[in-house]
Every structure is written in structure tokens, then in C-alpha cells.
Design a protein around this motif. Structure first.
Motif, PDB file in Angstrom:
ATOM      1  N   TRP A 192       0.832  -1.205   0.000  1.00  0.00           N
ATOM      2  CA  TRP A 192       0.000   0.000   0.000  1.00  0.00           C
ATOM      3  C   TRP A 192       0.863   1.251   0.000  1.00  0.00           C
ATOM      4  O   TRP A 192       0.542   2.231  -0.682  1.00  0.00           O
ATOM      5  CB  TRP A 192      -0.898   0.010   1.233  1.00  0.00           C
ATOM      6  N   ARG A 193       1.952   1.231   0.758  1.00  0.00           N
ATOM      7  CA  ARG A 193       2.821   2.400   0.825  1.00  0.00           C
ATOM      8  C   ARG A 193       3.423   2.705  -0.542  1.00  0.00           C
ATOM      9  O   ARG A 193       3.551   3.883  -0.931  1.00  0.00           O
ATOM     10  CB  ARG A 193       3.934   2.159   1.842  1.00  0.00           C
ATOM     11  N   GLN A 194       3.805   1.687  -1.297  1.00  0.00           N
ATOM     12  CA  GLN A 194       4.362   1.909  -2.633  1.00  0.00           C
ATOM     13  C   GLN A 194       3.328   2.553  -3.555  1.00  0.00           C
ATOM     14  O   GLN A 194       3.647   3.481  -4.310  1.00  0.00           O
ATOM     15  CB  GLN A 194       4.842   0.584  -3.218  1.00  0.00           C
ATOM     16  N   ARG A 195       2.087   2.068  -3.499  1.00  0.00           N
ATOM     17  CA  ARG A 195       1.034   2.671  -4.323  1.00  0.00           C
ATOM     18  C   ARG A 195       0.770   4.118  -3.905  1.00  0.00           C
ATOM     19  O   ARG A 195       0.586   4.996  -4.755  1.00  0.00           O
ATOM     20  CB  ARG A 195      -0.253   1.858  -4.196  1.00  0.00           C
ATOM     21  N   TRP A 196       0.740   4.344  -2.601  1.00  0.00           N
ATOM     22  CA  TRP A 196       0.440   5.689  -2.106  1.00  0.00           C
ATOM     23  C   TRP A 196       1.511   6.683  -2.542  1.00  0.00           C
ATOM     24  O   TRP A 196       1.205   7.789  -3.005  1.00  0.00           O
ATOM     25  CB  TRP A 196       0.324   5.637  -0.588  1.00  0.00           C
ATOM     26  N   GLU A 197       2.766   6.309  -2.430  1.00  0.00           N
ATOM     27  CA  GLU A 197       3.840   7.204  -2.833  1.00  0.00           C
ATOM     28  C   GLU A 197       3.843   7.427  -4.350  1.00  0.00           C
ATOM     29  O   GLU A 197       4.085   8.541  -4.818  1.00  0.00           O
ATOM     30  CB  GLU A 197       5.175   6.630  -2.371  1.00  0.00           C
ATOM     31  N   ALA A 198       3.593   6.356  -5.121  1.00  0.00           N
ATOM     32  CA  ALA A 198       3.589   6.493  -6.576  1.00  0.00           C
ATOM     33  C   ALA A 198       2.460   7.407  -7.051  1.00  0.00           C
ATOM     34  O   ALA A 198       2.635   8.183  -8.005  1.00  0.00           O
ATOM     35  CB  ALA A 198       3.471   5.122  -7.233  1.00  0.00           C
ATOM     36  N   GLU A 199       1.300   7.355  -6.394  1.00  0.00           N
ATOM     37  CA  GLU A 199       0.187   8.210  -6.795  1.00  0.00           C
ATOM     38  C   GLU A 199       0.448   9.670  -6.467  1.00  0.00           C
ATOM     39  O   GLU A 199      -0.122  10.562  -7.107  1.00  0.00           O
ATOM     40  CB  GLU A 199      -1.096   7.745  -6.100  1.00  0.00           C
ATOM     41  N   ARG A 200       1.292   9.935  -5.499  1.00  0.00           N
ATOM     42  CA  ARG A 200       1.577  11.315  -5.100  1.00  0.00           C
ATOM     43  C   ARG A 200       2.788  11.906  -5.821  1.00  0.00           C
ATOM     44  O   ARG A 200       3.114  13.072  -5.605  1.00  0.00           O
ATOM     45  CB  ARG A 200       1.795  11.375  -3.584  1.00  0.00           C
ATOM     46  N   TRP A 201       3.477  11.108  -6.637  1.00  0.00           N
ATOM     47  CA  TRP A 201       4.575  11.645  -7.431  1.00  0.00           C
ATOM     48  C   TRP A 201       4.045  12.618  -8.481  1.00  0.00           C
ATOM     49  O   TRP A 201       2.885  12.582  -8.875  1.00  0.00           O
ATOM     50  CB  TRP A 201       5.338  10.527  -8.120  1.00  0.00           C
ATOM     51  N   PHE A 202       4.933  13.469  -8.960  1.00  0.00           N
ATOM     52  CA  PHE A 202       4.576  14.431 -10.010  1.00  0.00           C
ATOM     53  C   PHE A 202       5.712  14.464 -11.022  1.00  0.00           C
ATOM     54  O   PHE A 202       6.767  15.054 -10.773  1.00  0.00           O
ATOM     55  CB  PHE A 202       4.349  15.829  -9.412  1.00  0.00           C
ATOM     56  N   ILE A 203       5.501  13.805 -12.152  1.00  0.00           N
ATOM     57  CA  ILE A 203       6.453  13.847 -13.269  1.00  0.00           C
ATOM     58  C   ILE A 203       5.642  14.192 -14.511  1.00  0.00           C
ATOM     59  O   ILE A 203       5.223  13.313 -15.272  1.00  0.00           O
ATOM     60  CB  ILE A 203       7.200  12.508 -13.457  1.00  0.00           C
ATOM     61  N   ALA A 204       5.376  15.454 -14.688  1.00  0.00           N
ATOM     62  CA  ALA A 204       4.552  15.913 -15.806  1.00  0.00           C
ATOM     63  C   ALA A 204       5.012  17.289 -16.227  1.00  0.00           C
ATOM     64  O   ALA A 204       5.604  18.042 -15.441  1.00  0.00           O
ATOM     65  CB  ALA A 204       3.071  15.933 -15.424  1.00  0.00           C
ATOM     66  N   ALA A 205       4.731  17.623 -17.468  1.00  0.00           N
ATOM     67  CA  ALA A 205       5.108  18.933 -18.006  1.00  0.00           C
ATOM     68  C   ALA A 205       4.178  19.290 -19.152  1.00  0.00           C
ATOM     69  O   ALA A 205       3.893  18.454 -20.017  1.00  0.00           O
ATOM     70  CB  ALA A 205       6.559  18.923 -18.494  1.00  0.00           C
ATOM     71  N   ASP A 206       3.684  20.531 -19.126  1.00  0.00           N
ATOM     72  CA  ASP A 206       2.849  21.024 -20.218  1.00  0.00           C
ATOM     73  C   ASP A 206       3.721  21.383 -21.418  1.00  0.00           C
ATOM     74  O   ASP A 206       4.873  21.798 -21.268  1.00  0.00           O
ATOM     75  CB  ASP A 206       2.052  22.244 -19.769  1.00  0.00           C
ATOM     76  N   GLY A 207       3.151  21.254 -22.589  1.00  0.00           N
ATOM     77  CA  GLY A 207       3.870  21.587 -23.808  1.00  0.00           C
ATOM     78  C   GLY A 207       3.911  23.082 -24.063  1.00  0.00           C
ATOM     79  O   GLY A 207       3.177  23.867 -23.448  1.00  0.00           O
TER      80      GLY A 207
END
Length: 542
Positions: A192-207
């Protein structure tokens, strides 16, 4: 007709305004995954902090506070990353406000219904439009307690709305509550901790149009190389120039790859997002971009080649093809799906059923699909249907919003229009006017099949009933013949009906021998009428 509600006009649904494609990042090294995790955790912490600051601002937010938050994030990341984080924060806050307004509206509807039913005498029967009184004093008392509870909730929600407060969970409320039910979810605390941390990551960028390959932060070259602009604290992890890290994986979009390549070669904006599927242990990259708004075609042009009317049900689509005059053609078609199981399974079932529906529409050559403009927002309230739990579960389980969005998106790729019609009385009138006439020993018509015909005729602009009433017998000369949907130029009604066998009248059977000799008719036929009939015969072809 005075008791019937006014029907809304049918309209052509606007096409999609965005595109998103996804591909897997294969053959990542341990170093690649370590860098992605570090970037995601760092930027996710910044996004959480920015969301907290935005929620604290509430209704006092303005351009100056936005600029101040962005300047603060720029020092620990970059200008473009800070812009992407603040934009995502504003979108999430606005979504929370819309959900809060919908919750208040739902509470108000429940309160209104409870007050109405509590004001009625015990045992009073209801109608199709309004529920009746409660059955017993015990039920009346329990509903009065529920009314007090809903009024308290409504007052608290309205006060929170007016203060500008929202409730947002980065990572998802459902996943957060799963922490307290790990056994039922089949997860360990570490999983559960792995899923929780992965959902809270932010690796995104607008074009950004005009920049190299349409994005400076997450850049994907035409040959599939993916590189990331690292934030300032992680710049020591770069393996290329200018503080960038290039992944060993290569991207090759199988779906819409040519369209994506045209955009990046023209340096047009493309947004990217990288995320980890913890269940499968796979990394994915999603590319998305906007499309220019396309002017919808007129309703008459969309239905010029006929239409397919689709009745949406809990387990299948009931579809019927109609020609441009509103006459049903052929047999009904049903496309089943199963909405049980996980969300991914339900989505796959809907997508597969829609694919079969659109492929059939392409084969028969129609240009539009008519579907009900369903919205169960008012009907989902617990107070309206009371003890009809199965019915409430039925309408709550129908994915009307996702269904319409997916159908419009898939149909647009095949150049097919979607016509939304008012769903009122389609099942009732379809069964009344079409179910029995089209039922034959070789064709079984259900109520849903007849509703598909009613939906198709409403999309074409015709009345649901098969034909209009004849004129009074004493005024036939003045009233004229009955009015119908076919125009004077449709001469198909002048021809003969299709024969019951697979051969035209007058030709010998396949064996080459006639069963009996033909005889001349002794009927004295009248002279051909000069009246031009426009009524199309009811088509009951197999």
C-alpha cells in the motif's frame, strides 16, 4: 398531451477537443528508475506544498499570490516545472469546488424529497412523477431523523462553500481509506505504501509551441529518445548537457504515432506525463495535445444516409438501423457487455461493445448514431426511490458520462456523428408503436429494440408513432390524406413488397418447376389513381 413534459430538441454532439496516447517505457535500467523515483518524489512534495498553500488562500486567491507561489517553486525546481505544478494545483482546486457544488445540490434534492414525503399522509400512494407517503410510523420517524441529519450536513457544506474551503487528497481518497482495510484489499502495508507514494509523485510537463519538439521539460525526439530536465537539487544526476537526464528506453507510439510525429517535428505543444503502475511494475509515458475546435455538421446532413438508434441498458446496447425516412431496416442488433468486476474490466467491456457498434454502423453505411442524452443526477437520490434498492443500484452502475465521452471520441475517428436525443418516453412509446408490428416468427422484438427505433426516429426529427391518424371520414376531401415522414420524391412506396421467397414473382423456383400454373386474374382493376401517395410501407425485411 397536456401532462407530458416538453421534449428537448435533438442536436449533434461536438467532437473531442483533445488527444492522449500512451506507451510503455521498456528496458529501463536501475539507474533510470532511481532517477525517475527521485524526480517524482521531489516534485510530488512540491506539488503537495503548493496545493496546501492554494487551499489556504481560498477565495482570496489572485494573480499576485499565484506569482508568489510560482517564484517560490522556481528556486527549487525550474520555471517550467513550477508553472506545471501551479497549473495542476489550480485544476485540482477547481475540480474540488465543482464536486462540492454537486454535493450541496444532491443534499438539497434529498432534503426536498424528504420534506415532501413526510408531509403526506401515511400510506398515500405515489405516481410516476412524485413519490407517495411512507408506509408506517416507524419509517416516517426514521426518515424524519435522516432529514435532520441531511439538513445539518447541508448547512455545514454551504458554510464551507461560502468560506472557500475544499477537501482534496493527493493520491486519492479511496486509496487513503484502503490503508484501514488492507486485508479486504489483499495488500500488505509495504504494498500500500508503494502505491500511495507512486500516486503522489509528479512527473509531468505542459507543452509549449515554438520550443524544440514541443516540450522543454520532458523532451521526446522523433526517434523515441526521452530526456528530462532535472530540478535544481537533482542536477548532479544528469547524464547529458544542460542538466538533462536521458533514459535508455525508446518510445514508439503505435496509436496515432504519425499524428504525434507531425506535431513534434513542427515544434507544436505536446504535454507529457510519466507514471508507475505499481501492480505491474511498469513505467508509462502519456502524450496529450489539444485539437482545434471543429464545427459540427448540421443535423440534416448528419442523418442524410440514415441513422442507428441505440438504447443504453445495464448489460447491452439495443441498436436498430433506420433509413432517412425513419423506416426500420433489417433486424435488431444487440451488443452486450458486463459491468461487474474492476474498473479496468468495465472500461474494456464498454470499449469493446462500442467498437462492434461503430464497425456495424460503418458496414451498413449510415452517417450518424442516435443515443439518449441520459443524466441520472436527479434520479440517483436515495430519497426518491426509497426501498427500490435494486433500481438505484441499476441506474448508479450505468456509466453514462464515460459512455458518451468514449462514444463521441471513437466515432469521431471514423467520421461518424453522434446525435443526442431527449430520452423521455422512448421505451414506452417504442414498445407501444413498434414492438408488436415488427415481431415475426423469425424476429423477436424486445422493448429495448423498439426503444432503439424510437430514439432513431427522434434523432431524424420524426415522431415516434408509425403513422399519423387518418382524416375524419366526413371530411376526407378537405383534410386530404394522412401526413407521413417520407417526401414526395421517395418513390420506393410505389413498388411492390419484397416476395416472401427468395425470388421475384413470375420467376420459376430454384428447382425450375412451378408448383402450379398461373391463372389470369378475374378482378376488374380500377384505373390508376392520380393521387400521389407518400406513405412508405412498413419495411419488415429480414
Amino acid at each position: 398531451m397536456g401532462g407530458l413534459r416538453k421534449l428537448a430538441a435533438s442536436f449533434v454532439v461536438s467532437g473531442p477537443c483533445g488527444v492522449a496516447v500512451r506507451d510503455r517505457l521498456k528496458h529501463l535500467t536501475a539507474q533510470d528508475e532511481g532517477v525517475l523515483r527521485a524526480v517524482g518524489a521531489h516534485q510530488g512534495a512540491l506539488a503537495s506544498r503548493d496545493l496546501k498553500a492554494r487551499c489556504e488562500d481560498g477565495l482570496e486567491h489572485g494573480a499576485q499570490t499565484w506569482a508568489a507561489r510560482k517564484r517560490e517553486l522556481t528556486g527549487v525546481s525550474s520555471s517550467r516545472i513550477a508553472g506545471a505544478i501551479t497549473k495542476a494545483t489550480h485544476d485540482q482546486w477547481a475540480l474540488a469546488r465543482r464536486c462540492q457544488a454537486a454535493h450541496i445540490q444532491k443534499l438539497a434534492a434529498g432534503i426536498e424529497m424528504l420534506r415532501h414525503r413526510l408531509s403526506l399522509p401515511l400510506g398515500e400512494k405515489g405516481t410516476k412523477r412524485a413519490a407517495g407517503g411512507y408506509r408506517s410510523k416507524n419509517e416516517w420517524f426514521r426518515k424524519s431523523r435522516r432529514l435532520a441529519m441531511l439538513e445539518a450536513r447541508h448547512a455545514a457544506a454551504v458554510a464551507e462553500w461560502q468560506a472557500g474551503g475544499v477537501r482534496v487528497v493527493r493520491g486519492g481518497k479511496r486509496l487513503l481509506n484502503t490503508r484501514h482495510h488492507l486485508t479486504q484489499a489483499g495488500l500488505t502495508e509495504d504494498e500500500w505504501r508503494q502505491r500511495w507514494e507512486a500516486e503522489r509523485w509528479f512527473i509531468a510537463a505542459d507543452g509549449e509551441s515554438g520550443k524544440r519538439f514541443g516540450n522543454e521539460t520532458i523532451r521526446v525526439t522523433p526517434d523515441g529518445e526521452v530526456s528530462i530536465k532535472l530540478p535544481v537539487p537533482l542536477a548532479h544526476l544528469a547524464n547529458t548537457r544542460h542538466g538533462r537526464y536521458a533514459l535508455t528506453a525508446r518510445i514508439a507510439f503505435a496509436h496515432r504515432g504519425a499524428e504525434w510525429a507531425d506535431r513534434i517535428e513542427a515544434n507544436r505543444a505536446v504535454a507529457y506525463r510519466i507514471h508507475l503502475d505499481t501492480e505491474r511494475g511498469r513505467w508509462y509515458l502519456t502524450a496529450s495535445w489539444q485539437r482545434p475546435a471543429v464545427q459540427t455538421i448540421p443535423l440534416a446532413a448528419a442523418c442524410a444516409r440514415g441513422v442507428i438508434g441505440v438504447d443504453t441498458n445495464a448489460d447491452h446496447f439495443a441498436a436498430y438501423r433506420l433509413d432517412q425516412h425513419g423506416n426500420p431496416v433489417g433486424d435488431p442488433h444487440r451488443f452486450g457487455y458486463d459491468l461487474s468486476g474492476t474498473a479496468g474490466h468495465r472500461d474494456a467491456e464498454i470499449r469493446h461493445a462500442l467498437t462492434r457498434l461503430i464497425n456495424w454502423a460503418k458496414r451498413v453505411g449510415v452517417g450518424a448514431i442516435g443515443i439518449e442524452d441520459l443524466d441520472f443526477t436527479a434520479e440517483k437520490t436515495r430519497e426518491k426511490h426509497g426501498g427500490r434498492k435494486r433500481f438505484r443500484q441499476l441506474i448508479s452502475g450505468m456509466p453514462t458520462g464515460k459512455l458518451k465521452a468514449r462514444l463521441v471520441s471513437m466515432a469521431a475517428e471514423h467520421g461518424m456523428a453522434i446525435v443526442a436525443v431527449d430520452p423521455a418516453y422512448t421505451s414506452l412509446w417504442g414498445a407501444q408503436h413498434w414492438q408488436k408490428p415488427l415481431t415475426t416468427p423469425h424476429r423477436k422484438m424486445s422493448r429495448h429494440d423498439a426503444a432503439g427505433i424510437a430514439i432513431g426516429r427522434r434523432a431524424l426529427g420524426h415522431r415516434v408513432r408509425r403513422r399519423t391518424a387518418p382524416p375524419p371520414h366526413d371530411r376526407s376531401d378537405r383534410a386530404g390524406h394522412r401526413t407521413v415522414q417520407a417526401g414526395p420524391g421517395a418513390r420506393g412506396c410505389e413498388g411492390t413488397r419484397p416476395p416472401a421467397t427468395d425470388r421475384p414473382p413470375g420467376e420459376p423456383p430454384p428447382s425450375g418447376k412451378r408448383k402450379r400454373e398461373t391463372s389470369a386474374s378475374n378482378t376488374v382493376r380500377d384505373a390508376p389513381s392520380t393521387q400521389q401517395w407518400v406513405q412508405d410501407s412498413l419495411m419488415c425485411t429480414g
